[in-house]
Design a protein around this motif. Structure first.
Motif, mmCIF file in Angstrom:
data_model
loop_
_atom_site.group_PDB
_atom_site.id
_atom_site.type_symbol
_atom_site.label_atom_id
_atom_site.label_comp_id
_atom_site.label_asym_id
_atom_site.label_seq_id
_atom_site.Cartn_x
_atom_site.Cartn_y
_atom_site.Cartn_z
ATOM 1 N N ILE A 203 1.289 7.409 17.597
ATOM 2 C CA ILE A 203 2.131 7.469 16.474
ATOM 3 C C ILE A 203 1.300 7.273 15.274
ATOM 4 O O ILE A 203 0.226 6.652 15.029
ATOM 5 N N VAL A 204 1.689 8.327 14.149
ATOM 6 C CA VAL A 204 1.046 8.252 12.833
ATOM 7 C C VAL A 204 1.991 7.518 11.978
ATOM 8 O O VAL A 204 3.221 8.190 12.018
ATOM 9 N N ASP A 205 1.675 6.659 11.354
ATOM 10 C CA ASP A 205 2.375 5.887 10.278
ATOM 11 C C ASP A 205 2.303 6.816 9.111
ATOM 12 O O ASP A 205 1.296 7.224 8.327
ATOM 13 N N SER A 206 3.440 7.233 8.571
ATOM 14 C CA SER A 206 3.535 8.429 7.546
ATOM 15 C C SER A 206 2.778 7.619 6.196
ATOM 16 O O SER A 206 2.593 8.310 5.313
#
Lengths: 348, 78
Positions: A203-206
């Protein structure tokens, strides 16, 4: 002694231009009223008591005032929100029970950056991370309902009292409606593929790795994007407001929609649900209707039903929610808004 | 290089697509750019806020539109 000017430090330049922009904003905001007084009443020679004079003045003054308020509010809110993200919100909500979860979800719905165009991926993301449906719904209701633009405009036009009422009412509706939908066992009305969605990859934290310059640039772009999107609503809203202000006799509306009229709020909400605009387009209309004598509870109910329940968002959500849940969603939120409208009319 | 733009067709998605094409042209890369508009597929990448940028099946940007220069750096570095 050598005389050379060192290149300005990036931080100095960054904060310097922000301070300069803030000063310019303040000067324009202060000059707005004297400018329109001068232009309409002196230069054009229209009387402040004439319908055309007061309508034109209302229009010009409000267009500038609301545009300036929006620029300031959107910029600041985007800057602050760049420290919050849906990923973080989901992590905070994951594994929460209903009740506490609904309260947290409503609160986070206000501060988390979110646009209804992301409603579907956010819904799937929340549910697949184990956030209960009712809690997810609290988030999805609070997010458009307690909207930063509406908060800023209410504060600028009506002051702190109505603003706090609006925030409290919006949060209450989101908490109770989400909880009620959860109680209805809403899982059965969610399209099955949502529960089968498996996440791949990390998951990439925006908001990971953003610098101050990135955040400021994002905020500036957000101001331009939103203004570009809403200016037609804004002009129509202020235009209607100006017409009411100039030509509709005071007391006209109160004959039909005063606080004692038992159907006033219901009619306002029924009118508001199919109408789709955003807070920026509704607020000028609300302001002039208030000036024409309509009660605040009825007006807030109207505004909430316009911003909280929108046809485009329902169509998007149809992808993940069955019609029964969409119908329940609209019914529960609309009922909440009606109750809040009557309550405000009673206590204000 | 295999690039995917995740987004149902919102204004920001188009802007990301434009800038990605600019960055590719700037770097002179040989890249396939594909638009992913199906929400279920978008969600399966784990992003919750569109638009998203996926390079060789790895999410590199989610929920915002970076500047062309930043995209170029991401593509060159990746």
């Amino acid at each position: 002694m050598s005389v050379h000017t060192a290149p300005a430090h990036p931080a100095v330049r960054r904060w310097g231009s922000l301070v300069a922009a803030a000063a310019l904003w303040l000067v324009l905001y202060r000059l707005n009223l004297p400018f329109w007084d001068w232009l309409i009443y002196d230069a054009l020679g229209l009387s402040a008591d004439s319908a055309a004079g007061s309508a034109l003045h209302f229009f010009g003054y409000d267009v500038v005032k609301i545009t300036l308020l929006l620029i300031g509010i959107i910029f600041l809110v985007t800057l602050l929100r760049s420290f919050m993200s849906l990923e973080r919100t989901r992590a905070l909500l994951g594994g929460r029970r209903e009740g506490v979860g609904n309260v947290m979800a409503a609160g986070l719905g206000v501060v988390t950056p979110f646009c209804s165009c992301s409603a579907v991926p956010a819904f799937i993301g929340f549910v697949s991370a184990g956030v209960p449906i009712g809690v997810t719904m609290s988030f999805l209701i609070a997010s458009p309902l307690v909207n930063e633009i509406a908060i800023g405009l209410l504060l600028g036009m009506f002051g702190i009292g109505p603003t706090l009422l609006y925030v409290a009412a919006g949060l209450t509706i989101a908490i109770v409606a989400g909880w009620a939908l959860g109680r209805m066992n809403a899982q059965r009305w969610v399209e099955p593929f949502v529960f089968e969605t498996r996440l791949r990859g990390e998951i990439v934290d925006s908001t990971a790795g953003l610098t101050w310059d990135d955040r400021i640039e994002m905020s500036r772009e957000e101001v331009v994007t939103i203004l570009r999107k809403i200016w037609p609503y804004l002009l129509v809203g202020i235009g209607l407001g100006a017409i009411i202000h100039g030509w509709v006799p005071t007391g006209f509306f109160t004959t039909y929609a005063n606080a004692d009229n038992p159907l006033g709020v219901v009619v306002a909400v029924l009118l508001g649900v199919p109408l789709y605009s955003n807070a920026a387009g509704v607020m000028p209309l609300v302001q002039s209707l208030y000036g024409a004598g309509l009660p605040m509870g009825t007006l807030l109910a109207f505004m909430m039903s316009v911003v909280a329940l929108s046809l485009p968002e329902m169509i998007l959500l149809r992808r993940v929610l069955k019609p029964q849940l969409i119908a329940a969603f609209i019914a529960v939120v609309a009922t909440g808004i009606v109750v809040v409208g009557y309550l405000f009319n009673l206590i204000l | 290089m295999d690039i995917k733009i995740l987004g149902p067709g919102c204004a920001n998605c188009h802007r990301l697509e434009e800038r990605t094409h600019e960055a590719i042209a700037e770097l002179g890369l040989d890249a396939d750019v594909e638009n992913v508009t199906d929400v279920a597929e978008i969600a399966s990448y784990g992003i919750m806020k569109t638009p998203g940028l996926v390079v060789d099946d790895k999410v590199v940007v989610s929920g915002r539109v970076p500047t062309t220069r930043e995209i170029a750096q991401l593509l060159a570095g990746g």
